[in-house]
Every structure is written in C-alpha cells, then in structure tokens.
Design a protein around this motif. Structure first.
Motif, PDB file in Angstrom:
ATOM      1  N   GLN A 132      -9.163  10.846  -9.037  1.00  7.42           N
ATOM      2  CA  GLN A 132     -10.362  10.190  -8.506  1.00  7.42           C
ATOM      3  C   GLN A 132     -10.039   8.837  -7.893  1.00  7.42           C
ATOM      4  O   GLN A 132     -10.927   8.198  -7.312  1.00  7.42           O
ATOM      5  CB  GLN A 132     -11.388   9.994  -9.616  1.00  7.42           C
ATOM      6  N   HIS A 133      -8.810   8.372  -8.005  1.00  6.03           N
ATOM      7  CA  HIS A 133      -8.460   7.062  -7.446  1.00  6.03           C
ATOM      8  C   HIS A 133      -8.794   7.013  -5.960  1.00  6.03           C
ATOM      9  O   HIS A 133      -8.518   7.964  -5.211  1.00  6.03           O
ATOM     10  CB  HIS A 133      -6.978   6.774  -7.657  1.00  6.03           C
ATOM     11  N   SER A 134      -9.372   5.910  -5.530  1.00  6.02           N
ATOM     12  CA  SER A 134      -9.888   5.831  -4.152  1.00  6.02           C
ATOM     13  C   SER A 134      -8.791   5.967  -3.102  1.00  6.02           C
ATOM     14  O   SER A 134      -9.037   6.459  -1.997  1.00  6.02           O
ATOM     15  CB  SER A 134     -10.646   4.515  -3.937  1.00  6.02           C
ATOM     16  N   LEU A 135      -7.559   5.565  -3.407  1.00  3.99           N
ATOM     17  CA  LEU A 135      -6.480   5.693  -2.435  1.00  3.99           C
ATOM     18  C   LEU A 135      -6.105   7.152  -2.179  1.00  3.99           C
ATOM     19  O   LEU A 135      -5.467   7.454  -1.163  1.00  3.99           O
ATOM     20  CB  LEU A 135      -5.231   4.943  -2.907  1.00  3.99           C
ATOM     21  N   LEU A 136      -6.496   8.034  -3.093  1.00  3.33           N
ATOM     22  CA  LEU A 136      -6.078   9.428  -2.994  1.00  3.33           C
ATOM     23  C   LEU A 136      -7.119  10.321  -2.325  1.00  3.33           C
ATOM     24  O   LEU A 136      -6.972  11.536  -2.325  1.00  3.33           O
ATOM     25  CB  LEU A 136      -5.744   9.966  -4.382  1.00  3.33           C
ATOM     26  N   LEU A 137      -8.135   9.714  -1.752  1.00  2.00           N
ATOM     27  CA  LEU A 137      -9.116  10.517  -1.011  1.00  2.00           C
ATOM     28  C   LEU A 137      -8.479  11.078   0.253  1.00  2.00           C
ATOM     29  O   LEU A 137      -7.719  10.378   0.935  1.00  2.00           O
ATOM     30  CB  LEU A 137     -10.322   9.641  -0.644  1.00  2.00           C
ATOM     31  N   PRO A 138      -8.782  12.332   0.592  1.00  2.00           N
ATOM     32  CA  PRO A 138      -8.160  12.923   1.801  1.00  2.00           C
ATOM     33  C   PRO A 138      -8.712  12.281   3.068  1.00  2.00           C
ATOM     34  O   PRO A 138      -9.779  11.673   3.065  1.00  2.00           O
ATOM     35  CB  PRO A 138      -8.553  14.403   1.694  1.00  2.00           C
ATOM     36  N   TYR A 166       0.820  -1.204   0.000  1.00  2.00           N
ATOM     37  CA  TYR A 166       0.000   0.000   0.000  1.00  2.00           C
ATOM     38  C   TYR A 166       0.859   1.261   0.000  1.00  2.00           C
ATOM     39  O   TYR A 166       0.484   2.273  -0.609  1.00  2.00           O
ATOM     40  CB  TYR A 166      -0.971  -0.006   1.179  1.00  2.00           C
ATOM     41  N   SER A 167       2.012   1.212   0.647  1.00  2.00           N
ATOM     42  CA  SER A 167       2.911   2.367   0.594  1.00  2.00           C
ATOM     43  C   SER A 167       3.437   2.576  -0.811  1.00  2.00           C
ATOM     44  O   SER A 167       3.536   3.709  -1.299  1.00  2.00           O
ATOM     45  CB  SER A 167       4.072   2.163   1.575  1.00  2.00           C
ATOM     46  N   LEU A 168       3.766   1.481  -1.502  1.00  2.00           N
ATOM     47  CA  LEU A 168       4.196   1.588  -2.888  1.00  2.00           C
ATOM     48  C   LEU A 168       3.091   2.190  -3.747  1.00  2.00           C
ATOM     49  O   LEU A 168       3.346   3.052  -4.596  1.00  2.00           O
ATOM     50  CB  LEU A 168       4.604   0.210  -3.405  1.00  2.00           C
ATOM     51  N   ALA A 169       1.853   1.760  -3.507  1.00  5.21           N
ATOM     52  CA  ALA A 169       0.732   2.304  -4.283  1.00  5.21           C
ATOM     53  C   ALA A 169       0.545   3.795  -4.017  1.00  5.21           C
ATOM     54  O   ALA A 169       0.347   4.578  -4.949  1.00  5.21           O
ATOM     55  CB  ALA A 169      -0.542   1.540  -3.942  1.00  5.21           C
ATOM     56  N   PHE A 170       0.619   4.207  -2.755  1.00  4.55           N
ATOM     57  CA  PHE A 170       0.448   5.624  -2.424  1.00  4.55           C
ATOM     58  C   PHE A 170       1.477   6.488  -3.146  1.00  4.55           C
ATOM     59  O   PHE A 170       1.129   7.499  -3.768  1.00  4.55           O
ATOM     60  CB  PHE A 170       0.566   5.840  -0.913  1.00  4.55           C
ATOM     61  N   VAL A 171       2.748   6.100  -3.074  1.00  6.98           N
ATOM     62  CA  VAL A 171       3.792   6.980  -3.604  1.00  6.98           C
ATOM     63  C   VAL A 171       3.772   7.016  -5.132  1.00  6.98           C
ATOM     64  O   VAL A 171       4.019   8.070  -5.736  1.00  6.98           O
ATOM     65  CB  VAL A 171       5.190   6.600  -3.071  1.00  6.98           C
ATOM     66  N   THR A 172       3.457   5.890  -5.774  1.00  8.98           N
ATOM     67  CA  THR A 172       3.449   5.898  -7.240  1.00  8.98           C
ATOM     68  C   THR A 172       2.262   6.673  -7.789  1.00  8.98           C
ATOM     69  O   THR A 172       2.401   7.420  -8.766  1.00  8.98           O
ATOM     70  CB  THR A 172       3.457   4.464  -7.793  1.00  8.98           C
TER      71      THR A 172
END
Length: 365
Positions: free
Chosen positions: A359-365, A227-233
């Motif tokens: 709009q990616h769900s991981l990028l919601l504040p 999940y950290s890899l997904a967040f940063v990329t």
C-alpha cells in the motif's frame, strides 16, 4: 553472488516471526540480531561507524529478510534507510549518532510539522512541533528523522517559487513522544506508530538536505538519488514477501482437491500452469530488476551521473517487480483454501504483510 543471509540467522528470524506478529513488535531475539549484525548501520558512512554497504548488496539482504518475516524486513529497510541520512549530516554529529549503542533511526517523510527559527549565531536552532505518522520500528528508535515546514515569527519561509520551504531534521528519541496508532492487519510487528514533538529545541546542525550535492560523506552510496533508493528498497521487500507466499502456497494447494474434477489441485493442468506462470513471471521481473539496479550502481560507482532515462528504468523495473508480485499473490491466494484465511497460519501472516507493505504510495502503478 553469495547468499545474503546466513542460514542460522534465517532460522532465528523465522522462529520468532509469529510471536512478534502476535506481540505487535519484533521479538527481542530479532532486535538483537539487527544490532549484532550491524544491519541498522549498513547504509551509514564508514567514517561515522557504519558499514556503507554497496546498495545492491543491501537490497538483496533486505529482500532475503522480508522473504522470511515481512515485518522484520520492513523495519530493517526503513530504519537502515534512515541511517543512510547520516551521510548528509555534519560528520561529528553523524559519528556521535551512528557510533551510539544500539542505534536505531526511525522516522517519517511527510512534512506534517513546523520548525521555527530560534536563536542566533552558535546558539541558532529550531523549535520543532508536529505529529508524524508511520515510523516503523518506533519502540526501538534512538533517533527520529522528520520533514518540517520552516517558519520565522510564525510565518512559513518560502522558496523561489513561493512554496513553503521544507527541511529534514534528526532529533533524539528523548524529545519525541510515541503515539500508539499502528493497527494494520499486516506488518504488525513493524510497530509503525505515530510520534509527536511539542516545541523541542534542536541545534541547526540537526537539519539537513537530501541530495548528492549536499552529501557530507564521500562514496557512491550518497550520490545515489534518494527516490531511486526508496523505489528499489521497497520493491525488494514486496518481492521477498511474494516469494515467501509462493513458497507456502504449494503446500497449501497440495492438501486440496478440485471440487469438480476430483484431482489433487496441483495435478489440474490449468492450476499447475497458473502456478508455474506466476513463478516464472516473478522470477523474470526480479532478474530484470537486479540487472537494472546492478548496472545503475556500477555507473554511480564509476562516477557517472544517472540520466533521466536511468532513473526511469529503476522506477519502471521496481514497479514491474511489484506488479508481478501482486499478480502472483492475488491470483494464487484463492487456490490456497481456508487455511490461508486463518489468522494464525504462516501464509495468512505473509498475505497480510504483503498487502500492507504494497500500500506504500511510491508503489502505486
């Protein structure tokens, strides 16, 4: 740190971005560049034929590509990210896949299908059935990854908490039917279509778990949390698109005059201050993001497990960069004029790509 992208590669990407957007898939020249540079293999293990780049280097490359063409950056990021899963496959299978000609792995993370146990012993495997959405790069994919609910005799298998067991699988493209479904306003050339599988059989070694404990490849890249890899990329892609938007915004503003004050827009003190503020805040958020990423990567390289605080810092710095990117794009857009609303303009394409990617769900504040 050296520029992650050669100038001639940047020119090639830019030259065909508008054509790719109109055609709704990456231009053949862009596709060829992805393969020629080995970027789709950049996160796969060296032992399987990948480049196994250090994560900060790969993220900077993804940002640089997204800052020229959001769709190409998105396909690079999602497909190279799927290639990272080779580090969790049996090594012989990983070599067969990553060593293949023009390999490209697409996929989806939602568990919207089933994997039914089928066979015993060496003939053990699964029959995969379901439909999955948002497989970026689908038309050029040679393989697809997916998550599926495990079943036996038609009944879901449960874990210790009583929840359905979910497993990741990798399947060759010949078992997959692409379902054209991508009609977004932005990232058009990412061709992030749906796909379906109807009872295709795969051997059990095509299933895998994604966790450092399950890695089959040595090296820090496969100890870095998923999940950290997904967040940063993902955050780097959004930041790259925002940088591109700000770069194009100044020329747009330079052609406009303030309706009341009569001054060129960039000579209006309040407007000039707004532009500088957004650029500075974005630059500061980006610098902090890479500081946290570089520090976290150094820890993993040295064999130090990331703490909950470290993981939170990666997520927080990623979301802060996304927030600064959103603020810059959304607050500067009204000053760019009707040219920025014209579908065929470069800045409009960047605006559309940005608002689709973010709009990616991981990028919601």
């Amino acid at each position: 740190m050296t520029d992650p992208l050669l100038a001639r590669d940047a020119r090639r990407i830019e030259r065909y971005a508008a054509m790719a957007d109109a055609a709704r898939f990456l231009h053949p020249v862009q596709q060829a560049l992805l393969h020629r540079r080995g970027w789709l293999r950049m996160l796969a293990p060296r032992a399987s034929g990948g480049a196994e780049l250090p994560l900060p280097q790969a993220v900077r490359l993804e940002e640089a590509v997204a800052a020229i063409d959001g769709s190409m950056g998105w396909v690079l990021t999602l497909c190279a990210g799927a290639g990272w899963f080779a580090g969790f496959l049996p090594p012989p299978l990983a070599r067969d896949i990553i060593g293949g000609k023009r390999v490209c792995i697409g996929g989806s993370g939602a568990p919207t299908g089933y994997a039914d146990q089928d066979g015993d012993g060496e003939a053990a495997g699964f029959r995969i059935t379901g439909r999955w959405d948002y497989a970026s790069g689908a038309p050029m994919a040679t393989h697809f990854t997916l998550n599926a609910v495990l079943r036996a005799d038609g009944q879901p298998l449960l874990d210790d908490q009583g929840a359905p067991r979910i497993r990741a699988f990798l399947v060759p493209a010949e078992l997959v039917q692409i379902v054209p479904s991508w009609a977004s306003i932005g990232l058009r050339a990412s061709a992030s279509h749906s796909y379906r599988i109807d009872g295709a059989w795969v051997a059990k070694d095509h299933g895998f778990a994604i966790s450092p404990a399950a890695a089959t490849a040595d090296g820090p890249l496969y100890r870095f949390p998923f999940y950290s890899l997904a967040f940063v990329t993902l955050a780097a892609n959004v930041a790259g698109m925002a940088s591109h938007f700000m770069q194009l915004a100044r020329p747009c503003m330079s052609r406009r005059r303030h309706a009341i004050k009569g001054l060129p827009l960039l000579e209006v003190p309040e407007v000039a201050a707004l532009v500088r503020a957004k650029e500075q805040v974005h630059a500061a958020a980006r610098a902090h993001f890479y500081h946290v990423l570089d520090r976290s990567w150094a820890m993993v390289e040295n064999g130090t497990a990331l703490t909950d605080g470290d993981l939170h810092a990666l997520q927080a710095s990623s979301l802060a960069l996304v927030a600064a990117s959103r603020a810059a794009v959304d607050e500067l857009y009204p000053y760019c004029g009707l040219y920025a609303a014209h579908e065929d303009s470069a800045i409009n394409r960047v605006w559309r790509d940005f608002h689709t990617a973010s709009q990616h769900s991981l990028l919601l504040p």
